[in-house]
Design a protein around this motif. Structure first.
Motif, PDB file in Angstrom:
ATOM      1  N   LYS A 138      32.720  25.471 -11.331  1.00  0.00           N
ATOM      2  CA  LYS A 138      34.065  24.881 -11.210  1.00  0.00           C
ATOM      3  C   LYS A 138      35.119  25.690 -11.959  1.00  0.00           C
ATOM      4  O   LYS A 138      36.228  25.898 -11.473  1.00  0.00           O
ATOM      5  N   GLU A 156      40.255  24.506  -0.888  1.00  0.00           N
ATOM      6  CA  GLU A 156      40.324  24.059  -2.284  1.00  0.00           C
ATOM      7  C   GLU A 156      41.769  24.113  -2.787  1.00  0.00           C
ATOM      8  O   GLU A 156      42.457  25.111  -2.619  1.00  0.00           O
ATOM      9  N   GLU A 157      42.197  23.006  -3.412  1.00  0.00           N
ATOM     10  CA  GLU A 157      43.512  22.989  -4.076  1.00  0.00           C
ATOM     11  C   GLU A 157      43.236  23.174  -5.564  1.00  0.00           C
ATOM     12  O   GLU A 157      42.468  22.421  -6.159  1.00  0.00           O
ATOM     13  N   ARG A 158      43.824  24.213  -6.146  1.00  0.00           N
ATOM     14  CA  ARG A 158      43.467  24.521  -7.530  1.00  0.00           C
ATOM     15  C   ARG A 158      44.585  24.148  -8.505  1.00  0.00           C
ATOM     16  O   ARG A 158      45.688  23.781  -8.098  1.00  0.00           O
ATOM     17  N   ARG A 206      32.645  23.247  -5.828  1.00  0.00           N
ATOM     18  CA  ARG A 206      33.757  23.940  -5.147  1.00  0.00           C
ATOM     19  C   ARG A 206      33.580  23.699  -3.637  1.00  0.00           C
ATOM     20  O   ARG A 206      32.469  23.807  -3.130  1.00  0.00           O
ATOM     21  N   PRO A 207      34.680  23.447  -2.911  1.00  0.00           N
ATOM     22  CA  PRO A 207      34.517  22.980  -1.526  1.00  0.00           C
ATOM     23  C   PRO A 207      34.532  24.030  -0.413  1.00  0.00           C
ATOM     24  O   PRO A 207      34.046  23.760   0.690  1.00  0.00           O
ATOM     25  N   THR A 208      35.096  25.212  -0.634  1.00  0.00           N
ATOM     26  CA  THR A 208      35.364  26.096   0.519  1.00  0.00           C
ATOM     27  C   THR A 208      34.192  27.022   0.844  1.00  0.00           C
ATOM     28  O   THR A 208      33.791  27.129   2.015  1.00  0.00           O
TER      29      THR A 208
END
Ligand code: MRU
Length: 357
Positions: free
Chosen positions: A45, A292-294, A95-97
């Motif tokens: 993360k 992903e929005e960071r 992490r999603p992408t």
């Protein structure tokens, strides 16, 4: 001739996961030992480890770390398996992408689901699978490098965005694997590396690893790429990928789409270099790829210092999707896939990978 890289990003050593801490670049090149599953979740993360293939291997290691912890709880095999599956899903959500993370954790989950023997054997199988995936990653990258080198013109200047190098994989790299393989045969090639705001993976990581390996590299800021393309100073673009849809649409670090549009306008070949594990055939187009929005701090700050007015609105998507029409080819371990990608991707999965037999 094969290029030997000095970099080993992540390695399973005596029941711990040892990795290069990528939050410290370029000031320090240090290793960190990850000893628990929760530490692995945080390492992924917070991007101590980053890059799609590297976080896949980190995920596989993380499952083993959770298994070793659960072993101490003296659970029945059934309870051990269901608790470990929950931990797998937790790890995969770090992490999603990048689909490599879900891909690697899914392979570990399959072992867990199918286990009928005992906890010790399951842990040994999970460990062996993680080590096998780790070693295969390097072989896959070398195969990508060999195929990619065939389309690199003599003396080429190759533009890349973000870091799809040895430090984004176990070693060698995908996009930078192509660079390494091409450089082994032609030491007149060179790289232009985009800075890659906001986290500057191009500046902090790509320039570091290429310099360590003695490959000539010029750092440019993100907005400069079309300027150099117009001047005829870029011969090709090679970037990595975090997830490729069945039609070839490709998610990669934010800014990649802009580079692809500029390349198309200037008639410059634009290649994706990625293993088959980055292709997600369960989704038809790039519209379905989760982005992903960071943290907003990545945009508002550089090296801990604010660079904008207080209170300004911020949006920080970590990735964008390059439409398949802008992609000249996808360099994989089974060859270079060409449009129509729906067809060539399907065929690639039917082929047996030479490094996996
Ligand atoms: O956010 P990051 O640094 O994990 O993003 C990395 C990239 O976008 C890479 O280009 C991609 O993962 C391919 S790595 C071989």
């Amino acid at each position: 001739m094969e290029f030997e890289s000095k970099i080993r990003t992540i390695q399973w050593v005596d029941n711990i996961s040892r990795m290069v801490d990528q939050t410290k670049f370029p000031d320090e090149y240090v290793y960190v030992d990850i000893k628990t599953g929760d530490e692995m979740y945080d390492a992924i993360k917070t991007m101590i480890v980053r890059g799609a293939p590297a976080i896949g291997i980190a995920g596989a290691h993380g499952v083993v770390l959770y298994a070793l912890e659960l072993q101490k709880e003296n659970l029945s095999l059934g309870d051990f398996k269901s608790k470990l599956i929950e931990k797998c899903d937790y790890l995969a959500s770090s992490r999603p992408t990048a689909v490599n993370l879900m891909w690697a954790v899914e392979q570990q989950k399959n072992l867990i689901k199918n286990c009928k023997s005992n906890i010790e054997t399951l842990i040994s199988d999970l460990t062996q699978q993680a080590i096998r995936m780790e070693n295969e990653d390097i072989e896959i990258n070398k195969a990508i490098g060999r195929y990619g080198a065939e389309v690199v013109p003599k003396g080429a200047t190759i533009l890349t965005h973000c870091n799809a190098g040895a430090l984004a994989t176990v070693g060698y790299g995908t996009a930078l694997g192509v660079v390494r393989s091409a450089f082994a045969n032609d030491n007149t090639i060179q790289v232009f590396a985009d800075e890659t705001r906001p986290r500057q993976q191009g500046a902090r990581i790509t320039t570091l690893e290429l310099t360590m390996d003695g490959i000539p590299t010029t750092l440019i800021t993100d907005g400069m790429c079309s300027y150099f393309m117009k001047k005829g100073m870029i011969d090709m673009v090679v970037v990595g990928a975090d997830r490729i849809a069945a039609n070839g649409d490709t998610a990669n670090k934010i800014g990649t789409y802009t580079v692809a549009i500029a390349a198309k306008y200037h008639n410059i070949p634009f290649y994706i270099a990625a293993p088959l594990s980055t292709i997600d055939t369960s989704i038809k187009t790039g519209d379905e790829i989760p982005i992903e929005e960071r943290s907003h701090d990545e945009v508002t700050h550089i090296n801990g210092k604010t660079i904008c007015a207080d209170g300004v609105n911020i949006i920080n998507p970590g990735f964008d999707v390059t439409p398949h029409e802008l992609i000249t080819g996808i360099i994989t371990e089974v060859g270079i896939l060409k449009p129509d990608y729906n067809k060539s991707i399907k065929e690639a999965f039917e082929k047996k990978s030479p490094v996996l037999v």
